[in-house]
Design a protein around this motif. Structure first.
Motif, PDB file in Angstrom:
ATOM      1  N   ALA A 196       1.376  -3.498  -4.098  1.00  0.00           N
ATOM      2  CA  ALA A 196       1.921  -3.370  -2.746  1.00  0.00           C
ATOM      3  C   ALA A 196       0.862  -2.859  -1.773  1.00  0.00           C
ATOM      4  O   ALA A 196      -0.042  -2.114  -2.143  1.00  0.00           O
ATOM      5  CB  ALA A 196       3.117  -2.409  -2.769  1.00  0.00           C
ATOM      6  N   THR A 197       0.928  -3.291  -0.486  1.00  0.00           N
ATOM      7  CA  THR A 197      -0.012  -2.858   0.542  1.00  0.00           C
ATOM      8  C   THR A 197       0.268  -1.412   0.927  1.00  0.00           C
ATOM      9  O   THR A 197       1.416  -1.023   1.118  1.00  0.00           O
ATOM     10  CB  THR A 197       0.119  -3.745   1.784  1.00  0.00           C
ATOM     11  OG1 THR A 197      -0.115  -5.103   1.400  1.00  0.00           O
ATOM     12  CG2 THR A 197      -0.892  -3.337   2.851  1.00  0.00           C
ATOM     13  N   GLY A 198      -0.805  -0.653   1.022  1.00  0.00           N
ATOM     14  CA  GLY A 198      -0.641   0.748   1.388  1.00  0.00           C
ATOM     15  C   GLY A 198      -0.184   0.892   2.833  1.00  0.00           C
ATOM     16  O   GLY A 198      -0.312  -0.031   3.649  1.00  0.00           O
ATOM     17  N   ALA A 199       0.329   2.035   3.141  1.00  0.00           N
ATOM     18  CA  ALA A 199       0.826   2.290   4.495  1.00  0.00           C
ATOM     19  C   ALA A 199      -0.333   2.331   5.489  1.00  0.00           C
ATOM     20  O   ALA A 199      -1.439   2.755   5.173  1.00  0.00           O
ATOM     21  CB  ALA A 199       1.583   3.621   4.524  1.00  0.00           C
TER      22      ALA A 199
END
Length: 233
Positions: free
Chosen positions: A80-83
């Motif tokens: 998942a893409t980090g914030a």
């Protein structure tokens, strides 16, 4: 008829007796033999013999064929893409510099003889690429006059009357005439700024005039250059 048992009976008795004797003798012999097989004390161990030389190494066997490469496993799932991090504070807006010169036009003339009447020198035309200002500069390399007459330079969008009041003027010289044999040399510069509208064409004129001298007093202007430079506003 009488029976003949004597010889047979002796033979049986002797046979039994002999058998007993034989058993006893056999038993004795077995005992003697058994005693002979009882182990006596062990004798000292003999010295170990020297190790014989190692035999030569045999030739290396052939390398086996390389096995086939196994199939590549499937790619794992993408993480998942980090914030997104928070945006930093915006820097201060820098001071905008003045608009630069974008259009320049000029003309030049080598020589003109100024008179008591307005004498056209030269002109320059410029089309305004935007709303702004045109700075007009007139440079006279030298003014040569007799009797110390004064010289006047005019700049504007009209060369002469009836719009003299719209012209910019500068003077140089003296208010009194000098001796008839006196020549005076000096240079002159005139400058003015004019607002312009985008898309319109403007022609700027330079005019000269001489003062305070007899009608026949000569005045020469040389090395003249007129420059018009547009600046956006």
């Amino acid at each position: 008829m009488p029976k003949k048992r004597s010889c047979l009976g002796i033979s049986t008795t002797m046979f039994v007796a002999g058998l007993i004797v034989a058993i006893l003798v056999a038993s004795a012999i077995s005992t003697v033999v058994s005693m002979q097989f009882i182990a006596g004390p062990q004798g000292p161990q003999g010295e170990k013999g020297d190790t014989g030389p190692q035999g030569e190494q045999g030739p290396q066997g052939e390398t086996g064929a390389t096995g086939t490469t196994g199939a590549t496993g499937s790619a794992g799932a993408t993480g998942a893409t980090g914030a997104t991090g928070s945006t930093g504070p915006q820097g201060l807006q820098g001071i905008q510099g003045p608009p630069g010169i974008t259009t320049v036009n000029s003309s030049s003339i080598l020589f003109v003889n100024a008179t008591l009447n307005p004498t056209p020198i030269t002109n320059v035309t410029i089309t305004a690429p935007a709303n702004g200002v045109v700075i007009v500069t007139l440079n006279v390399g030298y003014v040569q006059m007799y009797y110390n007459n004064s010289c006047g330079l005019y700049l504007g969008t009209s060369p002469t009357s009836p719009n003299w009041n719209n012209l910019d003027i500068c003077y140089h010289g003296t208010t009194t005439t000098g001796p008839t044999n006196e020549w005076v040399l000096f240079d002159m510069t005139a400058q003015a700024a004019y607002p312009v509208t985008s898309g319109n064409k403007y022609t700027f004129y330079a005019t000269a005039i001489r003062y305070l001298g007899p009608d026949d007093s000569p005045m020469y202007l040389g090395s003249i250059r007129l420059v018009a430079a547009f600046l956006a506003t």
